[in-house]
Motif scaffolding. Structure first.
Motif, short mmCIF file in Angstrom:
data_model
loop_
_atom_site.label_atom_id
_atom_site.label_comp_id
_atom_site.label_asym_id
_atom_site.label_seq_id
_atom_site.Cartn_x
_atom_site.Cartn_y
_atom_site.Cartn_z
N ALA A 8 0.80 -1.25 -0.02
CA ALA A 8 0.13 -0.03 -0.24
C ALA A 8 0.92 1.35 0.10
CB ALA A 8 -0.91 0.12 1.17
N TRP A 9 1.74 1.32 0.68
CA TRP A 9 2.54 2.41 0.91
C TRP A 9 3.68 2.64 -0.47
CZ3 TRP A 9 3.36 6.84 2.85
CH2 TRP A 9 4.45 7.60 2.68
N GLU A 10 3.73 1.56 -1.08
CA GLU A 10 4.90 1.77 -2.14
C GLU A 10 3.94 2.14 -3.40
OE1 GLU A 10 7.97 1.38 -4.57
OE2 GLU A 10 7.86 0.49 -2.61
N LEU A 11 2.43 2.23 -3.45
CA LEU A 11 1.58 2.81 -4.42
C LEU A 11 1.32 4.36 -3.78
CD1 LEU A 11 -0.30 2.86 -6.71
CD2 LEU A 11 -2.00 1.60 -5.51
N LEU A 12 0.99 4.61 -2.60
CA LEU A 12 0.48 5.70 -2.09
C LEU A 12 1.53 6.93 -2.17
CD1 LEU A 12 -1.66 7.14 -0.63
CD2 LEU A 12 -0.44 6.60 1.69
N GLN A 13 2.73 6.36 -2.30
CA GLN A 13 4.08 7.41 -2.25
C GLN A 13 4.12 7.77 -3.67
OE1 GLN A 13 7.81 6.23 -0.83
NE2 GLN A 13 7.39 4.20 -1.59
N ASP A 14 3.66 7.06 -4.73
CA ASP A 14 3.86 7.52 -5.98
C ASP A 14 2.43 8.29 -6.39
OD1 ASP A 14 3.94 7.36 -8.95
OD2 ASP A 14 4.51 5.43 -9.09
N VAL A 15 2.69 9.49 -6.54
CA VAL A 15 1.49 10.46 -6.74
C VAL A 15 0.88 10.16 -8.17
CG1 VAL A 15 0.79 12.64 -6.66
CG2 VAL A 15 2.52 12.14 -5.38
N ARG A 16 1.74 9.74 -9.18
CA ARG A 16 1.35 9.72 -10.66
C ARG A 16 0.38 8.36 -10.66
NH1 ARG A 16 3.06 11.89 -15.17
NH2 ARG A 16 4.72 13.28 -15.02
N ALA A 17 0.85 7.05 -9.87
CA ALA A 17 0.26 6.01 -9.95
C ALA A 17 -1.08 6.12 -8.99
CB ALA A 17 1.10 4.86 -9.26
N THR A 18 -0.85 6.68 -8.00
CA THR A 18 -2.15 6.90 -7.01
C THR A 18 -3.39 7.68 -7.79
OG1 THR A 18 -0.86 6.61 -4.94
CG2 THR A 18 -3.02 7.81 -4.88
N ALA A 19 -3.02 8.91 -8.44
CA ALA A 19 -4.02 9.51 -9.34
C ALA A 19 -4.63 8.76 -10.06
CB ALA A 19 -3.31 10.61 -9.95
N THR A 20 -3.94 7.80 -10.78
CA THR A 20 -4.77 6.93 -11.87
C THR A 20 -5.85 5.90 -10.98
OG1 THR A 20 -3.39 5.00 -11.60
CG2 THR A 20 -2.85 6.81 -13.39
N CYS A 21 -5.81 5.96 -9.77
CA CYS A 21 -7.03 5.16 -9.13
C CYS A 21 -8.04 6.29 -8.96
CB CYS A 21 -6.34 4.97 -7.50
SG CYS A 21 -5.21 3.59 -7.68
N MET A 22 -8.02 7.53 -8.80
CA MET A 22 -9.31 8.43 -8.48
C MET A 22 -9.91 8.41 -10.19
SD MET A 22 -10.86 10.17 -6.58
CE MET A 22 -10.01 10.45 -5.30
N PRO A 23 -11.25 8.21 -10.03
CA PRO A 23 -12.11 8.42 -11.25
C PRO A 23 -11.84 9.95 -11.90
CG PRO A 23 -13.48 7.77 -9.53
CD PRO A 23 -12.06 7.97 -8.96
N GLY A 24 -11.44 9.78 -13.41
CA GLY A 24 -11.07 10.87 -13.99
C GLY A 24 -10.03 11.82 -13.78
N ALA A 25 -9.24 11.33 -12.83
CA ALA A 25 -7.92 12.11 -12.61
C ALA A 25 -6.64 11.75 -13.28
CB ALA A 25 -7.53 12.04 -10.87
N GLU A 26 -5.85 12.88 -13.54
CA GLU A 26 -4.63 12.36 -14.22
C GLU A 26 -3.53 13.35 -14.06
OE1 GLU A 26 -3.94 13.05 -18.69
OE2 GLU A 26 -6.13 13.81 -18.57
N ILE A 27 -2.24 13.12 -13.81
CA ILE A 27 -1.29 14.00 -13.78
C ILE A 27 -0.75 14.46 -15.01
CG2 ILE A 27 0.97 14.45 -12.72
CD1 ILE A 27 -0.89 14.04 -10.50
N THR A 28 -0.68 15.53 -15.31
CA THR A 28 -0.34 16.08 -16.51
C THR A 28 1.24 16.47 -16.86
OG1 THR A 28 -0.97 18.25 -16.37
CG2 THR A 28 -2.52 16.77 -17.34
N GLU A 29 1.78 16.89 -15.70
CA GLU A 29 3.23 17.20 -15.62
C GLU A 29 3.51 17.23 -14.25
OE1 GLU A 29 5.71 21.41 -17.21
OE2 GLU A 29 3.40 21.30 -16.75
N GLN A 30 4.88 16.88 -14.01
CA GLN A 30 5.52 17.02 -12.96
C GLN A 30 6.63 17.86 -12.86
OE1 GLN A 30 7.19 13.02 -11.47
NE2 GLN A 30 8.43 13.84 -9.71
N LEU A 31 6.45 18.97 -12.01
CA LEU A 31 7.43 20.06 -12.04
C LEU A 31 8.64 19.84 -11.27
CD1 LEU A 31 4.48 22.86 -11.22
CD2 LEU A 31 5.61 21.98 -13.58
N ASP A 32 8.65 19.26 -10.28
CA ASP A 32 9.80 18.53 -9.27
C ASP A 32 9.12 17.57 -8.63
OD1 ASP A 32 8.44 19.68 -7.20
OD2 ASP A 32 9.56 21.70 -7.42
N SER A 33 9.98 17.28 -7.55
CA SER A 33 9.55 15.87 -6.85
C SER A 33 8.30 16.00 -5.98
CB SER A 33 10.73 15.52 -5.85
OG SER A 33 10.98 16.64 -4.84
N THR A 34 7.91 17.39 -5.75
CA THR A 34 6.65 17.77 -4.91
C THR A 34 5.40 18.38 -5.62
OG1 THR A 34 7.68 19.77 -3.82
CG2 THR A 34 8.15 17.63 -2.70
#
Length: 191
Positions: free
Chosen positions: A18-44
């Protein structure tokens, strides 16, 4: 208008999965209906979108996500997301998610609290409609999160470019509306 949601969810995956997935913001975002990360500006800092469909109409909220805390010792993620759509609606969410060990080594608990503030046209729906919609979205998120965490090992993406095209699932608000009506109807008959 402000809404606060506090929830605990039992997950059928180990704390480490669970932690391996939760700490990956990109991967976690795909779990939310309709959400997507379009750009990573830096690590946070990330840019993203949330697509929702109301019948034939499509709404898109564009915004920013900032990871305020990511603590592997306490398995805690704190983030702030905010954005708006072209019709003048604005939303912000301050989220705190914490993982706890479950009853077995192959189980864990996700405890989350979020404060959501909305304004503009979105606020006209009021908390009586927004809370059930949020509940339905969380239910879908947890189902997707559990499946994703148990089906594969997540590799954290630290690059600024997406590894490939990610097609987000659309949030069908009409489906959520009918779920809310069904829940309301069933509660009415239980009384």
């Amino acid at each position: 208008m402000e809404v606060r949601i506090d929830k605990r969810f039992d997950l059928p995956v180990s704390l480490d999965q669970a932690w391996e997935l939760l700490q990956d913001v990109r991967a976690t975002a795909t779990c939310m209906p309709g959400a997507e990360i379009t750009e990573q500006l830096d690590s946070t800092h990330f840019n993203g979108k949330v697509h929702s469909r109301i019948g034939p109409a499509v709404m898109t909220f564009a915004g920013q996500i900032e990871v305020l805390e990511l603590d592997g010792q306490s398995h805690t993620l704190v983030m702030l997301g905010k954005g708006g759509d072209t019709s003048g609606s604005f939303a912000s969410m301050n989220l705190r998610a914490k993982l706890h060990p479950g009853e077995s080594s192959q189980a864990s608990i996700l405890e989350g609290s979020a404060t959501i503030t909305v304004s503009g046209r979105l606020a006209q729906f009021g908390s009586r409609l927004l809370l059930p919609v949020a509940e339905a979205m969380l239910k879908t998120f947890i189902s997707n999160f559990s499946s994703k965490a148990s089906s594969s090992v997540v590799v954290q993406d630290t690059s600024s470019a997406p590894s490939g095209p990610v097609t987000p699932s659309n949030l069908n608000v009409l489906d959520l509306f009918f779920q809310i009506i069904r829940q309301w109807w069933s509660r009415l008959w239980r009384k």
